[in-house]
Design a protein around this motif. Structure first.
Motif, PDB file in Angstrom:
ATOM      1  N   LYS A 122      37.877  28.879   1.346  1.00  0.00           N
ATOM      2  CA  LYS A 122      38.010  27.432   1.153  1.00  0.00           C
ATOM      3  C   LYS A 122      39.334  26.925   1.728  1.00  0.00           C
ATOM      4  O   LYS A 122      39.410  25.813   2.260  1.00  0.00           O
ATOM      5  N   ALA A 123      40.396  27.764   1.595  1.00  0.00           N
ATOM      6  CA  ALA A 123      41.688  27.368   2.151  1.00  0.00           C
ATOM      7  C   ALA A 123      41.618  27.253   3.674  1.00  0.00           C
ATOM      8  O   ALA A 123      42.167  26.326   4.279  1.00  0.00           O
ATOM      9  N   VAL A 124      40.922  28.221   4.317  1.00  0.00           N
ATOM     10  CA  VAL A 124      40.760  28.159   5.778  1.00  0.00           C
ATOM     11  C   VAL A 124      39.964  26.927   6.177  1.00  0.00           C
ATOM     12  O   VAL A 124      40.331  26.199   7.118  1.00  0.00           O
ATOM     13  N   ILE A 125      38.881  26.678   5.450  1.00  0.00           N
ATOM     14  CA  ILE A 125      38.038  25.512   5.764  1.00  0.00           C
ATOM     15  C   ILE A 125      38.815  24.219   5.537  1.00  0.00           C
ATOM     16  O   ILE A 125      38.729  23.262   6.326  1.00  0.00           O
ATOM     17  N   ALA A 126      39.609  24.188   4.431  1.00  0.00           N
ATOM     18  CA  ALA A 126      40.412  22.992   4.159  1.00  0.00           C
ATOM     19  C   ALA A 126      41.438  22.772   5.268  1.00  0.00           C
ATOM     20  O   ALA A 126      41.695  21.630   5.686  1.00  0.00           O
ATOM     21  N   ALA A 127      42.053  23.870   5.745  1.00  0.00           N
ATOM     22  CA  ALA A 127      43.023  23.735   6.838  1.00  0.00           C
ATOM     23  C   ALA A 127      42.356  23.217   8.099  1.00  0.00           C
ATOM     24  O   ALA A 127      42.915  22.374   8.823  1.00  0.00           O
ATOM     25  N   GLN A 128      41.151  23.718   8.378  1.00  0.00           N
ATOM     26  CA  GLN A 128      40.420  23.219   9.545  1.00  0.00           C
ATOM     27  C   GLN A 128      40.041  21.748   9.373  1.00  0.00           C
ATOM     28  O   GLN A 128      40.112  20.967  10.321  1.00  0.00           O
ATOM     29  N   GLY A 129      39.659  21.393   8.142  1.00  0.00           N
ATOM     30  CA  GLY A 129      39.357  19.987   7.882  1.00  0.00           C
ATOM     31  C   GLY A 129      40.586  19.105   8.031  1.00  0.00           C
ATOM     32  O   GLY A 129      40.501  17.979   8.542  1.00  0.00           O
ATOM     33  N   GLU A 130      41.748  19.621   7.570  1.00  0.00           N
ATOM     34  CA  GLU A 130      42.987  18.873   7.737  1.00  0.00           C
ATOM     35  C   GLU A 130      43.305  18.671   9.222  1.00  0.00           C
ATOM     36  O   GLU A 130      43.713  17.581   9.645  1.00  0.00           O
ATOM     37  N   MET A 131      43.113  19.706  10.021  1.00  0.00           N
ATOM     38  CA  MET A 131      43.365  19.578  11.456  1.00  0.00           C
ATOM     39  C   MET A 131      42.396  18.579  12.081  1.00  0.00           C
ATOM     40  O   MET A 131      42.798  17.750  12.916  1.00  0.00           O
ATOM     41  N   ALA A 132      41.131  18.624  11.669  1.00  0.00           N
ATOM     42  CA  ALA A 132      40.157  17.667  12.205  1.00  0.00           C
ATOM     43  C   ALA A 132      40.546  16.240  11.847  1.00  0.00           C
ATOM     44  O   ALA A 132      40.450  15.324  12.678  1.00  0.00           O
ATOM     45  N   ALA A 133      41.023  16.052  10.585  1.00  0.00           N
ATOM     46  CA  ALA A 133      41.422  14.701  10.171  1.00  0.00           C
ATOM     47  C   ALA A 133      42.624  14.222  10.972  1.00  0.00           C
ATOM     48  O   ALA A 133      42.680  13.058  11.402  1.00  0.00           O
ATOM     49  N   ARG A 134      43.601  15.096  11.185  1.00  0.00           N
ATOM     50  CA  ARG A 134      44.777  14.699  11.960  1.00  0.00           C
ATOM     51  C   ARG A 134      44.401  14.369  13.409  1.00  0.00           C
ATOM     52  O   ARG A 134      44.919  13.431  14.010  1.00  0.00           O
ATOM     53  N   HIS A 135      43.477  15.140  13.970  1.00  0.00           N
ATOM     54  CA  HIS A 135      43.043  14.872  15.348  1.00  0.00           C
ATOM     55  C   HIS A 135      42.271  13.559  15.415  1.00  0.00           C
ATOM     56  O   HIS A 135      42.386  12.821  16.397  1.00  0.00           O
ATOM     57  N   ASP A 136      41.488  13.274  14.362  1.00  0.00           N
ATOM     58  CA  ASP A 136      40.783  11.999  14.331  1.00  0.00           C
ATOM     59  C   ASP A 136      41.770  10.837  14.263  1.00  0.00           C
ATOM     60  O   ASP A 136      41.499   9.747  14.783  1.00  0.00           O
ATOM     61  N   GLU A 137      42.913  11.057  13.623  1.00  0.00           N
ATOM     62  CA  GLU A 137      43.950  10.025  13.556  1.00  0.00           C
ATOM     63  C   GLU A 137      44.711   9.889  14.869  1.00  0.00           C
ATOM     64  O   GLU A 137      45.512   8.973  15.034  1.00  0.00           O
ATOM     65  N   GLY A 138      44.506  10.813  15.790  1.00  0.00           N
ATOM     66  CA  GLY A 138      45.200  10.761  17.077  1.00  0.00           C
ATOM     67  C   GLY A 138      46.309  11.780  17.224  1.00  0.00           C
ATOM     68  O   GLY A 138      46.928  11.862  18.285  1.00  0.00           O
ATOM     69  N   ARG A 139      46.591  12.577  16.176  1.00  0.00           N
ATOM     70  CA  ARG A 139      47.639  13.597  16.257  1.00  0.00           C
ATOM     71  C   ARG A 139      47.049  14.888  16.823  1.00  0.00           C
ATOM     72  O   ARG A 139      46.825  15.871  16.122  1.00  0.00           O
ATOM     73  N   ILE A 140      46.813  14.882  18.118  1.00  0.00           N
ATOM     74  CA  ILE A 140      46.126  16.023  18.724  1.00  0.00           C
ATOM     75  C   ILE A 140      47.049  17.226  18.898  1.00  0.00           C
ATOM     76  O   ILE A 140      46.599  18.311  19.282  1.00  0.00           O
ATOM     77  N   SER A 141      48.327  17.051  18.625  1.00  0.00           N
ATOM     78  CA  SER A 141      49.248  18.201  18.702  1.00  0.00           C
ATOM     79  C   SER A 141      49.274  19.010  17.404  1.00  0.00           C
ATOM     80  O   SER A 141      49.908  20.061  17.352  1.00  0.00           O
ATOM     81  N   TYR A 142      48.588  18.522  16.399  1.00  0.00           N
ATOM     82  CA  TYR A 142      48.608  19.217  15.100  1.00  0.00           C
ATOM     83  C   TYR A 142      47.863  20.555  15.209  1.00  0.00           C
ATOM     84  O   TYR A 142      46.794  20.640  15.806  1.00  0.00           O
ATOM     85  N   ARG A 143      48.457  21.616  14.612  1.00  0.00           N
ATOM     86  CA  ARG A 143      47.834  22.945  14.575  1.00  0.00           C
ATOM     87  C   ARG A 143      47.954  23.524  13.158  1.00  0.00           C
ATOM     88  O   ARG A 143      48.849  23.152  12.386  1.00  0.00           O
ATOM     89  N   ILE A 144      47.075  24.452  12.845  1.00  0.00           N
ATOM     90  CA  ILE A 144      47.099  25.123  11.543  1.00  0.00           C
ATOM     91  C   ILE A 144      48.200  26.182  11.556  1.00  0.00           C
ATOM     92  O   ILE A 144      48.376  26.906  12.543  1.00  0.00           O
ATOM     93  N   ASP A 145      48.921  26.267  10.439  1.00  0.00           N
ATOM     94  CA  ASP A 145      49.960  27.293  10.300  1.00  0.00           C
ATOM     95  C   ASP A 145      49.286  28.629   9.966  1.00  0.00           C
ATOM     96  O   ASP A 145      48.869  28.865   8.829  1.00  0.00           O
TER      97      ASP A 145
END
Length: 525
Positions: free
Chosen positions: A277-300
């Motif tokens: 769930k943590a991995v999926i949540a991190a991927q969801g967080e990255m997807a949300a940031r990319h949807d906001e336009g922050r395409i430089s965001y990456r998962i730690d």
């Protein structure tokens, strides 16, 4: 039922407790099964009733949004469209102020557009109840009043050729459009809030229904435990959790109430579920940031151990690769947008080659249409208007562009040909020729000037002809007078000859008399 309350009940009255065991130990298996299934059916009915009730509430929210917010947003959109159309009519009025027909046409459009906007804005304002919406509406009405008042002054001033009110029309219209935009933004925020609340309610309902389902499942497992003793329940729980994880359902509540190896296994399953769930949540967080336009965001990836970390790193690499391709295409399109067609898109492999092909097609079409325009422009500059663009090679707006250029070349060629034909007729002395046909703009003025020139030449030649006729008549009269004068002169010459002869005789007589007088005088002396 609240999940926390269920856990408390579960801890206070576990299914395999002594009280529960003694309560069922005198019951037959059939009755135990009947009780267990009765409880399960009851929970299903409760879950169904609860689900229906919550879905009804959600439906009411959707109906309210549809009946209240959506029509308001639609009306605001219509207002914005009306303002844009009204501005187009204003510009048409200003551009065609010298044409009475166009002035009348655009005046009618402006009057009708102003009435329609006023009616719609008042109808919209009458339905408002929120003070903020009313304030925004009053602000918009005030700006609209200034704009339409200026437009009315423009209509009156155009009639006398004064375009002074047109200078501020754009700013007034923009101010009104901005006010409408703020109203629309406010409504969109209300709509977004309502949608967000509906989505939150939907998620809450799903969680509540899921919780009820989980409760029903856990009670069913509890009933099975009562029937099959203490060991069957933990095994069934492990199997159920493992199956849920295998299906990707990670919201399953894992309850650990056994201290044996089965309890340890449930703990491991719980930790695995948490990690996934943590991995999926991190991927969801990255997807949300990319949807906001922050395409430089990456998962730690450092917070995930082992293969989870490797999976995150590969996900980051995949995202980075796709973003690099996208940015490459964007940079190439920026160069094409400013007219730099010297660069080519890099060759991408596999299915990504479609991006390269699309960029190549874009460049080829831009280059082709640019070459077509240059060729036609060069021909026109050289005075050759017979060239035409190949319309069949292009589609959509490019095709329209080439067709427009062809119409320009054809119109210019035809109009110049008409002018040349008229000039040739004048050179042949044919002053009855005129330019006829439907011309527009500068060609219409050219036609009128050429026809006026021919009319002026016709008038001048007619005057010359009349003058020549008058001169011819005067010459005839002068010739007749000269003939009569010659006759009279000859007669006077004859008379003068006779007079001269008489004078000679008189002179001779006078001489004789003088001689006689002299002789007499001498004799007298």
């Amino acid at each position: 039922m609240d999940r926390h309350c269920f856990r408390q009940m579960h801890r206070l009255h576990p299914p395999n407790s002594i009280e529960t065991t003694f309560m069922f130990k005198h019951l037959k298996i059939g009755k135990r099964l009947a009780i267990g299934f009765a409880v399960l059916v009851l929970l299903i009915v409760v879950t169904g009733a609860f689900s229906a009730q919550r879905m009804g509430v959600a439906q009411d929210v959707v109906v309210e949004i549809t009946n209240k917010e959506v029509p308001a947003i639609r009306d605001l959109g219509r207002m914005a469209t009306m303002l844009a159309e009204y501005r187009v009519s204003e510009r048409g009025l200003v551009a065609g102020y010298e044409d009475p027909e166009k002035v009348a046409e655009y005046t009618d459009e402006l009057i009708a557009g102003g009435k329609a906007f006023d009616a719609l804005s008042k109808a919209y304002g009458s339905s408002l109840t929120d003070p903020q919406d009313k304030a925004l509406h009053q602000e918009m009405m005030a700006k609209a009043a200034l704009y339409f008042e200026n437009s009315r002054r423009l209509i009156e001033s155009v009639k006398v050729g004064d375009l002074t009110p047109a200078s501020g029309a754009g700013d007034l219209r923009q101010a009104t459009a901005d006010a409408v935009g703020r109203m629309l933004d406010a409504k969109m925020k209300v709509l977004d809030s309502a949608v967000a609340a509906q989505e939150a309610g939907y998620n809450t309902n799903i969680k509540a229904i899921g919780l009820l389902v989980a409760v029903a499942l856990m009670l069913a497992i509890a009933a099975a435990v009562l029937i099959t003793r203490s060991i069957v329940r933990p095994m069934a729980e492990v199997a159920s959790v493992a199956d849920a994880v295998a299906r990707g359902q990670l919201d399953r509540q894992i309850v650990i109430d056994d201290r044996s190896e089965l309890g340890d296994l449930l703990g491991s399953m719980q930790r695995m579920q948490t990690q996934v769930k943590a991995v999926i949540a991190a991927q969801g967080e990255m997807a949300a940031r990319h949807d906001e336009g922050r395409i430089s965001y990456r998962i730690d990836d450092s917070v995930f151990p082992g293969e989870y970390g490797r999976m995150v790193r590969e996900t980051n690499a995949l995202v980075a690769q796709h973003i690099a391709v996208k940015m490459s295409a964007v940079n190439m399109m920026r160069r094409y947008a400013v007219g730099d067609l010297s660069a080519d898109m890099e060759r991408l492999p596999g299915e990504k080659a479609v991006i390269t092909e699309a960029m190549d097609m874009c460049k080829a079409n831009l280059s082709a249409i640019n070459g077509e325009i240059k060729r036609l422009a060069a021909a026109a500059a050289a005075g050759d208007f017979t060239h035409r663009g190949d319309v069949e090679k292009y589609q959509h707006d490019f095709r329209d562009m080439v067709e427009g250029l062809n119409r320009l070349m054809e119109t210019t060629d035809g109009n110049l040909a008409d002018v040349s034909e008229l000039l040739q007729a004048i050179a042949r002395g044919d002053l009855t020729a005129r330019m006829e046909g439907d011309f527009h703009g500068v060609f219409a003025r050219m036609r009128d000037d050429a026809n006026a020139t021919v009319a002026q030449l016709t008038e001048i030649v007619g005057g010359i002809q009349m003058a020549a006729l008058s001169i011819n008549t005067a010459a005839g009269e002068i010739a007749s007078g000269n003939s009569d004068l010659s006759r009279r002169t000859e007669q006077q010459a004859a008379n003068l000859e006779e007079t001269a002869a008489s004078m000679e005789e008189l002179t001779s007589t006078v001489r004789q008399n003088a001689e006689s007088a002299r002789q007499a005088n001498q004799l007298a002396i």
